[in-house]
Enzyme design. Sequence first.
Site, PDB file in Angstrom:
ATOM      1  N   GLY A 104      40.470  43.974  34.618  1.00  0.00           N
ATOM      2  CA  GLY A 104      41.320  43.795  33.436  1.00  0.00           C
ATOM      3  C   GLY A 104      40.968  42.536  32.652  1.00  0.00           C
ATOM      4  O   GLY A 104      41.210  42.468  31.444  1.00  0.00           O
TER       5      GLY A 104
ATOM      6  N   GLU B  39      38.222  43.590  30.486  1.00  0.00           N
ATOM      7  CA  GLU B  39      38.794  44.481  29.464  1.00  0.00           C
ATOM      8  C   GLU B  39      39.521  43.663  28.395  1.00  0.00           C
ATOM      9  O   GLU B  39      39.461  43.976  27.201  1.00  0.00           O
ATOM     10  CB  GLU B  39      39.725  45.490  30.136  1.00  0.00           C
ATOM     11  CG  GLU B  39      38.929  46.469  30.996  1.00  0.00           C
ATOM     12  CD  GLU B  39      39.775  47.359  31.878  1.00  0.00           C
ATOM     13  OE1 GLU B  39      40.720  46.837  32.515  1.00  0.00           O
ATOM     14  OE2 GLU B  39      39.510  48.569  31.930  1.00  0.00           O
TER      15      GLU B  39
HETATM   16  C1  HXC Z   1      45.386  38.800  42.770  1.00  0.00           C
HETATM   17  C2  HXC Z   1      43.606  37.443  43.195  1.00  0.00           C
HETATM   18  C3  HXC Z   1      42.776  38.227  42.367  1.00  0.00           C
HETATM   19  C4  HXC Z   1      43.362  39.360  41.725  1.00  0.00           C
HETATM   20  C5  HXC Z   1      41.587  36.620  43.170  1.00  0.00           C
HETATM   21  N1  HXC Z   1      42.835  36.460  43.668  1.00  0.00           N
HETATM   22  N2  HXC Z   1      41.537  37.694  42.373  1.00  0.00           N
HETATM   23  N3  HXC Z   1      44.906  37.732  43.388  1.00  0.00           N
HETATM   24  N4  HXC Z   1      44.668  39.599  41.968  1.00  0.00           N
HETATM   25  N5  HXC Z   1      42.666  40.151  40.908  1.00  0.00           N
HETATM   26  C6  HXC Z   1      43.304  35.416  44.573  1.00  0.00           C
HETATM   27  C7  HXC Z   1      42.722  35.553  45.967  1.00  0.00           C
HETATM   28  O1  HXC Z   1      43.466  36.471  46.732  1.00  0.00           O
HETATM   29  C8  HXC Z   1      42.824  34.143  46.475  1.00  0.00           C
HETATM   30  O2  HXC Z   1      44.164  33.909  46.891  1.00  0.00           O
HETATM   31  C9  HXC Z   1      42.591  33.299  45.230  1.00  0.00           C
HETATM   32  O3  HXC Z   1      42.839  34.151  44.105  1.00  0.00           O
HETATM   33  C10 HXC Z   1      41.150  32.804  45.147  1.00  0.00           C
HETATM   34  O4  HXC Z   1      40.298  33.925  45.292  1.00  0.00           O
HETATM   35  P1  HXC Z   1      39.131  34.023  46.391  1.00  0.00           P
HETATM   36  O5  HXC Z   1      38.873  35.449  46.660  1.00  0.00           O
HETATM   37  O6  HXC Z   1      39.440  33.158  47.570  1.00  0.00           O
HETATM   38  O7  HXC Z   1      37.911  33.370  45.580  1.00  0.00           O
HETATM   39  P2  HXC Z   1      36.362  33.654  45.779  1.00  0.00           P
HETATM   40  O8  HXC Z   1      35.988  33.746  47.239  1.00  0.00           O
HETATM   41  O9  HXC Z   1      35.681  32.633  44.935  1.00  0.00           O
HETATM   42  O10 HXC Z   1      36.116  35.112  45.147  1.00  0.00           O
HETATM   43  C11 HXC Z   1      36.307  35.329  43.760  1.00  0.00           C
HETATM   44  C12 HXC Z   1      36.354  36.848  43.450  1.00  0.00           C
HETATM   45  C13 HXC Z   1      37.400  37.544  44.347  1.00  0.00           C
HETATM   46  C14 HXC Z   1      34.964  37.469  43.664  1.00  0.00           C
HETATM   47  C15 HXC Z   1      36.712  36.961  41.970  1.00  0.00           C
HETATM   48  O11 HXC Z   1      38.609  36.807  44.285  1.00  0.00           O
HETATM   49  C16 HXC Z   1      37.676  38.954  43.951  1.00  0.00           C
HETATM   50  O12 HXC Z   1      36.895  39.866  44.235  1.00  0.00           O
HETATM   51  N6  HXC Z   1      38.829  39.199  43.303  1.00  0.00           N
HETATM   52  C17 HXC Z   1      39.275  40.511  42.931  1.00  0.00           C
HETATM   53  C18 HXC Z   1      38.521  41.001  41.700  1.00  0.00           C
HETATM   54  C19 HXC Z   1      38.934  42.417  41.334  1.00  0.00           C
HETATM   55  O13 HXC Z   1      38.814  43.345  42.146  1.00  0.00           O
HETATM   56  N7  HXC Z   1      39.395  42.575  40.127  1.00  0.00           N
HETATM   57  C20 HXC Z   1      39.793  43.893  39.593  1.00  0.00           C
HETATM   58  C21 HXC Z   1      41.267  44.078  39.828  1.00  0.00           C
HETATM   59  S1  HXC Z   1      41.809  45.685  39.374  1.00  0.00           S
HETATM   60  P3  HXC Z   1      44.464  33.078  48.241  1.00  0.00           P
HETATM   61  O14 HXC Z   1      45.949  33.204  48.402  1.00  0.00           O
HETATM   62  O15 HXC Z   1      43.663  33.728  49.344  1.00  0.00           O
HETATM   63  O16 HXC Z   1      44.002  31.684  47.938  1.00  0.00           O
HETATM   64  C22 HXC Z   1      41.914  45.636  37.706  1.00  0.00           C
HETATM   65  C23 HXC Z   1      42.434  46.898  37.039  1.00  0.00           C
HETATM   66  C24 HXC Z   1      42.683  46.696  35.569  1.00  0.00           C
HETATM   67  O17 HXC Z   1      41.628  44.683  37.075  1.00  0.00           O
HETATM   68  C25 HXC Z   1      43.577  47.774  35.048  1.00  0.00           C
HETATM   69  C26 HXC Z   1      44.017  47.558  33.620  1.00  0.00           C
HETATM   70  C27 HXC Z   1      44.776  46.309  33.393  1.00  0.00           C
END
Ligand code: HXC
Length: 255
Positions: free
Chosen positions: A106, A109
Amino acid sequence: MPPVLTETHDHVGLIRINRPERLNALNSDVIRRIVEAAEAFDADPDIRVIVLTGNEKAFAAGADIQELAESDVVQQLLSDRLTLWQRFQAVKIPIIAAVSGWCLGGGNELAMACDMIIASETARFGQPEINLGIMPGAGGTQRLVRAVGKAVAMEMALNSRFLTAYEALDYHLVNRVVPVELYLEEAMNLAASIARRAPLSVRHIKEAINQAFEAPLSQGLLDERRLFYLLFATEDMREGVRAFLEKRQPRWQGR
Ligand code: HXC
């Protein structure tokens, strides 16, 4: 601290996503605040361009996965999220995304819903929803294709390929890439430069270019021509051509 902050710099409105502990993940509250801030700037006659940014580490790492985990199909269907994104798209003044770090799901997006993207060298763009067993839901299969083309969009959404900032530049997703310490300044400078231009022309140009994605060419050309004609009714048009002929800088009034 509120999760979305706003500032004004002369004629530029700056919106900062501010959830650093969650890499600026976009929950419903954050999206609503971004849209409301953008609409407020759009309605402010002193503001002519908006810059939307996060922080150095993340523009936004996507929708808030915690919130997604608690959601079901009925809640998704009944939520007004689509309306919020449409309201963002309806903002009439240009919006520049200043992107550094993670720009995923998102978040990507949202950046693509802006009109231009300035990226720092550390920016990473992706649509990793497939990893969660879902798919892009706010333009990641539509705007992304129009920006980077089918092959790269397929790879990003089907296989969670992340683009580096320079790949994003090669694929026309972003306007330019600058060192991380300059990305916000670069976006603000671009915004300030556009803000100095004839305000009604700026709005009409944004509308006409976006129309290119909505209408067939013949309709788009007609719409463009009507917007072009309309500008002949403005004082700024008279001032612009007079200033050119008198070899001086124009003074825009937005009328
Ligand atoms: C909630 C999130 C998050 C997310 C990261 N965090 N992304 N929380 N939603 N999308 C949180 C982690 O849980 C973590 O919390 C803290 O932020 C730091 O993230 P880390 O993972 O520890 O950092 P890092 O190792 O540097 O990895 C970065 C990353 C990874 C590669 C970006 O965080 C990741 O893969 N995030 C998810 C990305 C993702 O899948 N996005 C798409 C979402 S679905 P804690 O508590 O552990 O410190 C989507 C649908 C859109 O977007 C639909 C329309 C709106």
